[in-house]
Design an enzyme around this catalytic site. Structure first.
Site, PDB file in Angstrom:
ATOM      1  N   GLY A   7      54.131  26.549  58.942  1.00 14.00           N
ATOM      2  CA  GLY A   7      53.085  26.800  57.946  1.00 14.00           C
ATOM      3  C   GLY A   7      53.550  27.588  56.750  1.00 14.00           C
ATOM      4  N   GLY A   8      54.647  28.344  56.899  1.00 13.93           N
ATOM      5  CA  GLY A   8      55.213  29.056  55.753  1.00 13.93           C
ATOM      6  C   GLY A   8      54.351  30.196  55.251  1.00 13.93           C
ATOM      7  N   LYS A  19      42.636  33.722  50.573  1.00 14.99           N
ATOM      8  CA  LYS A  19      41.374  33.112  50.119  1.00 14.99           C
ATOM      9  C   LYS A  19      40.259  33.342  51.128  1.00 14.99           C
ATOM     10  CE  LYS A  19      43.966  32.104  46.849  1.00 14.99           C
ATOM     11  NZ  LYS A  19      45.234  32.772  46.769  1.00 14.99           N
ATOM     12  N   GLY A 147      51.641  45.477  38.731  1.00 13.31           N
ATOM     13  CA  GLY A 147      51.734  44.072  38.337  1.00 13.31           C
ATOM     14  C   GLY A 147      50.353  43.440  38.243  1.00 13.31           C
ATOM     15  N   GLY A 148      49.981  43.034  37.044  1.00 18.50           N
ATOM     16  CA  GLY A 148      48.662  42.419  36.833  1.00 18.50           C
ATOM     17  C   GLY A 148      48.769  40.918  36.697  1.00 18.50           C
ATOM     18  N   GLY A 149      49.517  40.291  37.630  1.00 20.16           N
ATOM     19  CA  GLY A 149      49.646  38.833  37.625  1.00 20.16           C
ATOM     20  C   GLY A 149      48.712  38.229  38.659  1.00 20.16           C
ATOM     21  N   TYR A 150      49.127  37.076  39.208  1.00 23.33           N
ATOM     22  CA  TYR A 150      48.314  36.365  40.198  1.00 23.33           C
ATOM     23  C   TYR A 150      47.936  37.277  41.374  1.00 23.33           C
ATOM     24  CZ  TYR A 150      49.467  31.424  38.899  1.00 23.33           C
ATOM     25  OH  TYR A 150      49.595  30.203  38.309  1.00 23.33           O
ATOM     26  N   GLU A 170      49.960  47.368  34.554  1.00 24.78           N
ATOM     27  CA  GLU A 170      50.576  46.144  34.036  1.00 24.78           C
ATOM     28  C   GLU A 170      51.444  46.515  32.823  1.00 24.78           C
ATOM     29  OE1 GLU A 170      51.020  42.744  34.576  1.00 24.78           O
ATOM     30  OE2 GLU A 170      52.130  42.974  32.702  1.00 24.78           O
ATOM     31  N   HIS A 411      24.265  14.730  38.881  1.00 23.66           N
ATOM     32  CA  HIS A 411      23.500  15.857  38.354  1.00 23.66           C
ATOM     33  C   HIS A 411      22.621  16.446  39.449  1.00 23.66           C
ATOM     34  CE1 HIS A 411      21.238  18.298  35.541  1.00 23.66           C
ATOM     35  NE2 HIS A 411      20.126  17.867  36.134  1.00 23.66           N
TER      36      HIS A 411
HETATM   37  P1  NAI Z   1      53.319  37.347  38.484  1.00 24.73           P
HETATM   38  O1  NAI Z   1      54.558  36.871  37.822  1.00 24.73           O
HETATM   39  O2  NAI Z   1      52.109  36.483  38.492  1.00 24.73           O
HETATM   40  O3  NAI Z   1      52.890  38.762  37.860  1.00 24.73           O
HETATM   41  C1  NAI Z   1      53.762  39.867  37.846  1.00 24.73           C
HETATM   42  C2  NAI Z   1      53.264  40.867  36.796  1.00 24.73           C
HETATM   43  O4  NAI Z   1      53.944  42.113  36.980  1.00 24.73           O
HETATM   44  C3  NAI Z   1      53.531  40.417  35.365  1.00 24.73           C
HETATM   45  O5  NAI Z   1      52.314  40.406  34.635  1.00 24.73           O
HETATM   46  C4  NAI Z   1      54.509  41.493  34.831  1.00 24.73           C
HETATM   47  O6  NAI Z   1      54.309  41.778  33.452  1.00 24.73           O
HETATM   48  C5  NAI Z   1      54.170  42.704  35.708  1.00 24.73           C
HETATM   49  N1  NAI Z   1      55.260  43.710  35.870  1.00 24.73           N
HETATM   50  C6  NAI Z   1      56.561  43.473  36.100  1.00 24.73           C
HETATM   51  N2  NAI Z   1      57.230  44.659  36.247  1.00 24.73           N
HETATM   52  C7  NAI Z   1      56.333  45.664  36.099  1.00 24.73           C
HETATM   53  C8  NAI Z   1      56.395  47.101  36.153  1.00 24.73           C
HETATM   54  N3  NAI Z   1      57.533  47.772  36.381  1.00 24.73           N
HETATM   55  N4  NAI Z   1      55.253  47.815  35.961  1.00 24.73           N
HETATM   56  C9  NAI Z   1      54.082  47.172  35.723  1.00 24.73           C
HETATM   57  N5  NAI Z   1      53.964  45.812  35.665  1.00 24.73           N
HETATM   58  C10 NAI Z   1      55.064  45.056  35.869  1.00 24.73           C
HETATM   59  O7  NAI Z   1      53.781  37.718  39.991  1.00 24.73           O
HETATM   60  P2  NAI Z   1      52.950  37.977  41.330  1.00 24.73           P
HETATM   61  O8  NAI Z   1      51.558  38.404  41.030  1.00 24.73           O
HETATM   62  O9  NAI Z   1      53.809  38.853  42.145  1.00 24.73           O
HETATM   63  O10 NAI Z   1      52.875  36.540  41.983  1.00 24.73           O
HETATM   64  C11 NAI Z   1      54.094  35.818  42.299  1.00 24.73           C
HETATM   65  C12 NAI Z   1      53.847  34.329  42.263  1.00 24.73           C
HETATM   66  O11 NAI Z   1      53.121  33.928  43.390  1.00 24.73           O
HETATM   67  C13 NAI Z   1      53.042  33.863  41.053  1.00 24.73           C
HETATM   68  O12 NAI Z   1      53.855  33.655  39.932  1.00 24.73           O
HETATM   69  C14 NAI Z   1      52.432  32.592  41.561  1.00 24.73           C
HETATM   70  O13 NAI Z   1      53.321  31.538  41.282  1.00 24.73           O
HETATM   71  C15 NAI Z   1      52.306  32.789  43.071  1.00 24.73           C
HETATM   72  N6  NAI Z   1      50.906  33.030  43.475  1.00 24.73           N
HETATM   73  C16 NAI Z   1      49.979  32.065  43.224  1.00 24.73           C
HETATM   74  C17 NAI Z   1      48.647  32.249  43.566  1.00 24.73           C
HETATM   75  C18 NAI Z   1      47.657  31.154  43.256  1.00 24.73           C
HETATM   76  O14 NAI Z   1      48.077  30.024  42.990  1.00 24.73           O
HETATM   77  N7  NAI Z   1      46.351  31.427  43.243  1.00 24.73           N
HETATM   78  C19 NAI Z   1      48.186  33.481  44.218  1.00 24.73           C
HETATM   79  C20 NAI Z   1      49.251  34.435  44.427  1.00 24.73           C
HETATM   80  C21 NAI Z   1      50.553  34.194  44.072  1.00 24.73           C
END
Ligand code: NAI
Length: 433
Positions: A7-8, A19, A147-150, A170, A411
């Site tokens: 399942g990874g 989710k 980190g304010g990403g995904y 972030e 609809h």
């Molecule tokens: P991300 O690449 O989405 O976000 C990382 C964030 O950390 C960036 O905004 C960056 O500017 C910030 N950052 C880096 N160094 C920092 C520091 N020293 N201090 C403060 N901020 C810093 O990476 P994330 O959230 O770890 O996710 C990894 C991957 O996993 C994603 O790129 C995505 O491909 C995948 N993922 C997908 C999901 C979905 O499809 N719903 C859900 C969770 C993960």
């Protein structure tokens, strides 16, 4: 073979448990709005440990489902760590044994792992990755997210709703820097979870021990700030490093680029004939649905079928609340390629379905060329994760706005908002205010 369960990461430590928790957290948040539609809840009890058990059951059902499917299809599963001996031999170290396996074809699908940030090395107790976050047995009072990403914003979606104060640091000037600003603005407007405790232009620098709490020192606009929490979630990206660290890939002629991704062609074959790579280890974007498609392509090619990863569009979804989903070009990207474009927008506040479910924030925006071919779609709003499938299909089929407009949409449903946005791009929207 896999060194863990089948399942990874997605099924066991990522998408699925994440989710499930987002769904449960959504209930907890929604209850606050039930009174608005006349449902009053007294003596409500929320048991986080039971929520965690329910989440784990959902995961177990899926893992068992995969095990059964493997058995039904005559696939032998070996639990162990694989190392290449050469281009046709793998050595698999099982718990008490090791076997050599000769192969004609092999598919590498070793995924990715969280990037470790200097000064914030994972101790898996206070400094954690998303894997530990999903297994907490109680809701933390305060959580710091670097980190304010995904992963960072989905951690906010879950734990802010469960009642934690979630503080995000972030480094960039805004969260989700790779996404359209208008979408991010919308979630910030809708929920204080994505605004109040978000520190942008803030780079995490150092971890200090604050007795019970962990204290993160960050530099924000040249000033030093301190942010404390019960846990520090480090979510600054993921790396395909497992390929280099564990597989002994140097015993093959598989090439790996400077970022550590395995180099593949459109059939997912590496530079070593017969060895294929799919998923996170084979390049961006690191998304499970990209991996599924790549896995099918590799399997079909090995089975002698004509197949190639020729997809042009990969949708991206972020489970914020409201959800964000995008595919294809943004208006800015389209303007760079075609100086003139058409855009259309439809707010969920004008959608009958959105109003009947008490979820009317956000919008659908479409981008088209002047000859009205769809180029991209951005959605922030309820069921964005579902609506984006229609936009992705339309893009892969090279649809024009009229193809979508003249397709009857049931609809009242959420996808009508996509149809209406297409009408708006032609100045023909009837229901837009
Ligand atoms: P991300 O690449 O989405 O976000 C990382 C964030 O950390 C960036 O905004 C960056 O500017 C910030 N950052 C880096 N160094 C920092 C520091 N020293 N201090 C403060 N901020 C810093 O990476 P994330 O959230 O770890 O996710 C990894 C991957 O996993 C994603 O790129 C995505 O491909 C995948 N993922 C997908 C999901 C979905 O499809 N719903 C859900 C969770 C993960």
């Amino acid at each position: 073979m896999d060194k863990e369960k089948v399942g990874g990461v997605c099924l066991n430590h990522g998408c699925i448990p994440a989710k499930a928790l987002i769904h449960a957290a959504g209930f907890q948040e929604n209850i606050k709005h039930w009174a608005e539609i006349g449902i009053h809840t007294d003596n409500l009890e929320i048991d986080f440990q039971e929520i965690q058990e329910w989440k784990s059951e959902a995961r177990t059902k899926l893992t068992h489902g995969i095990e059964q499917l493997l058995e039904q299809h005559g696939v032998e599963f070996i639990q162990g760590t694989a190392h290449f001996q050469d281009s046709n031999t793998l050595r698999v170290e099982e718990e008490h044994d090791a076997v050599n396996i000769e192969f004609e074809n092999a598919i590498i699908a070793t995924g990715s792992k969280p990037v470790e940030l200097e000064g914030f090395e994972f101790d898996h107790e206070k400094v954690i990755s998303s894997r530990e976050l999903l297994e907490l047995d109680e809701v933390p009072e305060e959580l710091v997210v670097i980190g304010g990403g995904y992963i960072g914003l989905e951690a906010v979606t879950k734990f802010c709703k469960f009642g934690s104060t979630v503080k995000v640091l972030e480094a960039h000037e805004r969260v989700l820097p790779n996404f359209d600003e208008a979408l991010v603005e919308e979630i910030r407007e809708v929920s204080p979870c994505y605004g109040d405790e978000i520190y942008t232009n803030a780079e995490a620098k150092e971890l200090r021990d604050g007795n019970e709490k962990a204290v993160v020192v960050a530099e924000q606009d040249g000033e030093e700030i301190e942010v404390e929490g019960d846990y520090v979630l480090v979510a600054v990206g993921r790396t395909p490093n497992p390929v280099l660290e564990e597989l002994d890939i140097e015993n093959t002629s598989v090439e790996v680029d400077e970022k550590g991704f395995v180099e593949v062609d459109e059939t997912m074959e590496t530079s070593d004939p017969g060895i294929y790579a799919i998923g996170d280890c084979a390049g961006q974007p690191l998304l499970a649905h990209k991996a599924y498609r790549e896995g099918k392509v590799a399997a079909e090619v090995i089975a002698g079928e004509p197949a190639a990863f020729d997809n042009h569009y990969i949708p991206k979804v972020i489970y914020t609340d409201p959800e964000i989903a995008v595919v294809g070009m943004t208006p800015e990207e389209a303007k760079e390629e075609f100086s003139e474009i058409k855009t259309g927008k439809f707010p969920f506040s004008s959608s009958g379905r959105a109003l009947t479910t008490n979820q009317d924030s956000g919008f659908v925006r479409v981008v088209a060329s002047t000859d009205e071919k769809l180029l991209g779609t951005q959605i922030v709003g309820p069921r964005a994760s579902d609506i984006i499938a229609e936009a992705t299909l339309a893009l892969e089929m090279q649809a024009y706005l009229d193809d979508i407009i003249n397709t009857i949409h049931a609809h009242p449903t959420f996808p009508e908002a996509f149809q209406e946005a297409c009408e708006d791009a032609k100045d023909e929207s009837i229901h837009s205010a």
